[in-house]
Design a protein around this motif. Structure first.
Motif, PDB file in Angstrom:
ATOM      1  N   LEU A 163       0.835  -1.203   0.000  1.00  0.00           N
ATOM      2  CA  LEU A 163       0.000   0.000   0.000  1.00  0.00           C
ATOM      3  C   LEU A 163       0.872   1.257   0.000  1.00  0.00           C
ATOM      4  O   LEU A 163       0.534   2.257  -0.640  1.00  0.00           O
ATOM      5  N   GLY A 164       1.990   1.196   0.714  1.00  0.00           N
ATOM      6  CA  GLY A 164       2.923   2.319   0.690  1.00  0.00           C
ATOM      7  C   GLY A 164       3.511   2.537  -0.693  1.00  0.00           C
ATOM      8  O   GLY A 164       3.646   3.683  -1.154  1.00  0.00           O
ATOM      9  N   ILE A 165       3.864   1.445  -1.363  1.00  0.00           N
ATOM     10  CA  ILE A 165       4.393   1.544  -2.728  1.00  0.00           C
ATOM     11  C   ILE A 165       3.319   2.088  -3.669  1.00  0.00           C
ATOM     12  O   ILE A 165       3.606   2.926  -4.538  1.00  0.00           O
ATOM     13  N   LEU A 166       2.091   1.627  -3.506  1.00  0.00           N
ATOM     14  CA  LEU A 166       0.986   2.131  -4.319  1.00  0.00           C
ATOM     15  C   LEU A 166       0.819   3.637  -4.137  1.00  0.00           C
ATOM     16  O   LEU A 166       0.585   4.379  -5.104  1.00  0.00           O
ATOM     17  N   ALA A 167       0.968   4.113  -2.911  1.00  0.00           N
ATOM     18  CA  ALA A 167       0.794   5.536  -2.629  1.00  0.00           C
ATOM     19  C   ALA A 167       1.899   6.393  -3.243  1.00  0.00           C
ATOM     20  O   ALA A 167       1.704   7.599  -3.446  1.00  0.00           O
ATOM     21  N   LEU A 168       3.041   5.801  -3.539  1.00  0.00           N
ATOM     22  CA  LEU A 168       4.148   6.568  -4.115  1.00  0.00           C
ATOM     23  C   LEU A 168       3.857   7.036  -5.537  1.00  0.00           C
ATOM     24  O   LEU A 168       4.445   8.007  -6.012  1.00  0.00           O
ATOM     25  N   GLY A 169       2.972   6.336  -6.233  1.00  0.00           N
ATOM     26  CA  GLY A 169       2.662   6.711  -7.618  1.00  0.00           C
ATOM     27  C   GLY A 169       3.767   6.307  -8.558  1.00  0.00           C
ATOM     28  O   GLY A 169       4.096   5.117  -8.674  1.00  0.00           O
ATOM     29  N   ASN A 170       4.372   7.270  -9.237  1.00  0.00           N
ATOM     30  CA  ASN A 170       5.469   7.000 -10.163  1.00  0.00           C
ATOM     31  C   ASN A 170       6.714   6.634  -9.360  1.00  0.00           C
ATOM     32  O   ASN A 170       7.341   7.492  -8.732  1.00  0.00           O
ATOM     33  N   LEU A 171       7.083   5.364  -9.398  1.00  0.00           N
ATOM     34  CA  LEU A 171       8.176   4.890  -8.545  1.00  0.00           C
ATOM     35  C   LEU A 171       9.529   5.433  -8.978  1.00  0.00           C
ATOM     36  O   LEU A 171      10.457   5.504  -8.163  1.00  0.00           O
ATOM     37  N   ARG A 172       9.670   5.818 -10.236  1.00  0.00           N
ATOM     38  CA  ARG A 172      10.947   6.384 -10.683  1.00  0.00           C
ATOM     39  C   ARG A 172      11.241   7.723 -10.012  1.00  0.00           C
ATOM     40  O   ARG A 172      12.393   8.159  -9.981  1.00  0.00           O
ATOM     41  N   ASP A 173      10.222   8.360  -9.471  1.00  0.00           N
ATOM     42  CA  ASP A 173      10.416   9.609  -8.745  1.00  0.00           C
ATOM     43  C   ASP A 173      10.706   9.380  -7.271  1.00  0.00           C
ATOM     44  O   ASP A 173      11.015  10.330  -6.541  1.00  0.00           O
ATOM     45  N   HIS A 174      10.584   8.128  -6.819  1.00  0.00           N
ATOM     46  CA  HIS A 174      10.767   7.824  -5.386  1.00  0.00           C
ATOM     47  C   HIS A 174      11.519   6.501  -5.232  1.00  0.00           C
ATOM     48  O   HIS A 174      11.097   5.635  -4.466  1.00  0.00           O
TER      49      HIS A 174
END
Length: 466
Positions: free
Chosen positions: A29-40
């Motif tokens: 769920l935390g990963i989902l909340a990050l959105g674009n993972l390349r930015d985080h």
């Protein structure tokens, strides 16, 4: 993790296992909340690492019998993780754009082996999916059955990349069920299913990123499970090879079990698989040969070979590629013929062959490590594994399936960072060296062979004999 599967005990609490599952889900769920993972990327890798930590604890609890591992809990957790990542944008991979694009090209009568995505003949098909395709000037490197997968994704979602995500997640669910059936057919405990069903890596690379390797893994598991039927096993392994070329290294170790007829069938099916695409024009297998002879990324032993051959070859990777191919072939032949490995069960020989392939490969993406996980789960279902095998699996390949996510940290600038390679491969090679030392010791009379099985299992649980 000292894996000793114990008989089920209904009185054991499942609270700790559910807590681990909730921890894994909170990370997703935390990963989902990050959105674009390349930015985080650091946050993503940190959350993935936390999920992997919960996963290892869950495996230890379930496989050592410290807590109950009901099948419904394992399957519910697996479904929940995958559904969560289906909702996430596939920001870590652009391979699924190529998959949909090539499927559309085929449906319009164009061979992706002949026409690269930027070919003028395909200009009328260009849209947002085409814009996301990588290496637009290169024809397809994917084998024929992967092209069938691509057509299925294009039929389902011709203008988006949700199709590959959904299809990969569904096939991944099939892998979970096939592994369960394989475990039960061998008389092995359901608890070993947790090693794959709750593993973070398949969730990430299939439900999230939509990689087509799911099809190959499903066919490989089916080939192992049905290996007693030699012609069926050979057919399924050929189909797996036509989905992803890597399983071809498994064929030599199984040919001794198959005999001449199934071996010829395997080779014939692999050759015939390209015929339909050859009829569309262009050469086969597209850019697969160029990929195999020139590309490199996240390598380990191949990097060492290039360093050793640098004075002779310079920047040319082909000599190192040739040497690595020779070493791989020799290693597979040793697996098939050496007195201490030729009688290993087929699943362990396949695991060792694919592991050697990864170690010598010039390109190792995170999703490649998923190839090993079902075989690893099946092997760790055995009691009293020989020390070298247990060391290699528990302290080497299992941690590697989590550490292989570290290279995602380079996706921002695509600059190789030595510390990442050391952290990723260091524990694996350390475990393999220790396992090798243990394996080279003279055999003791009381050594338990690597084919030892739970007391409830039959003498031959592999489907192809011992």
């Amino acid at each position: 993790m000292n894996v000793v599967l114990r008989p089920p005990c209904e009185g054991r609490s499942i609270t700790a296992l559910v807590f681990c599952g909730a921890g894994i889900e909170s990370c997703w769920l935390g990963i989902l909340a990050l959105g674009n993972l390349r930015d985080h990327l650091p946050a993503f890798v940190g959350l993935f690492g936390a999920a992997f930590g919960f996963y290892l604890v869950a495996c230890r609890l379930a496989l050592t019998g410290r807590t109950a591992a009901p099948l419904w809990v394992m399957l519910a957790g697996a479904a929940m993780f995958r559904l969560t990542m289906l909702a996430a944008p596939p920001s870590l991979s652009d391979d699924l754009y190529r998959s949909v694009w090539e499927g559309r090209a085929l449906l319009n009568g164009f061979s992706p082996y002949r026409f690269a995505p930027d070919a003028v003949e395909l200009a009328h098909l260009r849209d947002d999916v085409w814009a996301g395709v990588n290496n637009k000037d290169i024809p397809s490197p994917y084998p024929p059955l992967a092209q069938a997968y691509a057509m299925a994704t294009a039929l389902f979602s011709p203008t988006s990349v949700f199709g590959p995500k959904l299809l990969s997640a569904l096939i991944d669910t099939g892998i979970v069920l096939a592994l369960l059936a394989w475990l039960r057919s061998g008389g092995l405990p359901d608890a070993a299913l947790l090693l794959y069903a709750w593993a973070p890596l398949p969730v990430l690379v299939f439900a999230h990123s939509g990689h087509n390797d799911a099809l190959m893994v499903l066919l490989l598991v089916a080939a192992m499970a049905l290996g007693r039927r030699r012609y069926v096993g050979a057919t399924l392994l050929a189909l797996a090879t036509l989905a992803k070329i890597a399983p071809i290294v498994v064929a030599p170790v199984l040919a001794r079990r198959w005999g001449l007829g199934p071996t010829i069938l395997f080779g014939g099916l692999c050759a015939l698989g390209y015929a339909p695409l050859l009829l569309l024009g262009g050469g086969a297998p597209g850019s697969l040969l160029a990929f195999a002879t020139t590309w490199s990324d996240n390598d380990s032993l191949f990097f060492v070979l290039r360093f050793v051959l640098w004075p002779l070859a310079g920047l040319d990777p082909r000599p190192a590629k040739a040497v690595s191919a020779v070493i791989l072939l020799a290693g597979v032949m040793v697996l098939a013929t050496h007195r201490r490995t030729r009688d290993w069960p087929a699943h362990r020989q396949a695991l060792a062959a694919l592991g050697l392939f990864l170690l010598l490969s010039s390109t190792v993406h995170a999703w490649y490590a998923v190839w090993l996980l079902p075989l690893l789960a099946y092997d760790l279902a055995f009691r009293n594994l020989q020390a070298p095998v247990r060391t290699a699996l528990v302290y080497g390949w299992l941690p590697f399936s989590g550490l292989v996510a570290l290279p995602y940290l380079t996706y921002a600038d695509h600059v190789w960072q030595p510390w990442i390679s050391i952290a990723e491969y260091g524990p694996l090679f350390a475990a393999l060296v220790v396992a090798g030392v243990l394996w080279l010791r003279p055999a003791q009379p009381d050594d338990v062979l690597a084919t030892s099985a739970p007391s409830s299992a039959p003498a031959s649980v592999d489907g192809v004999g011992q």
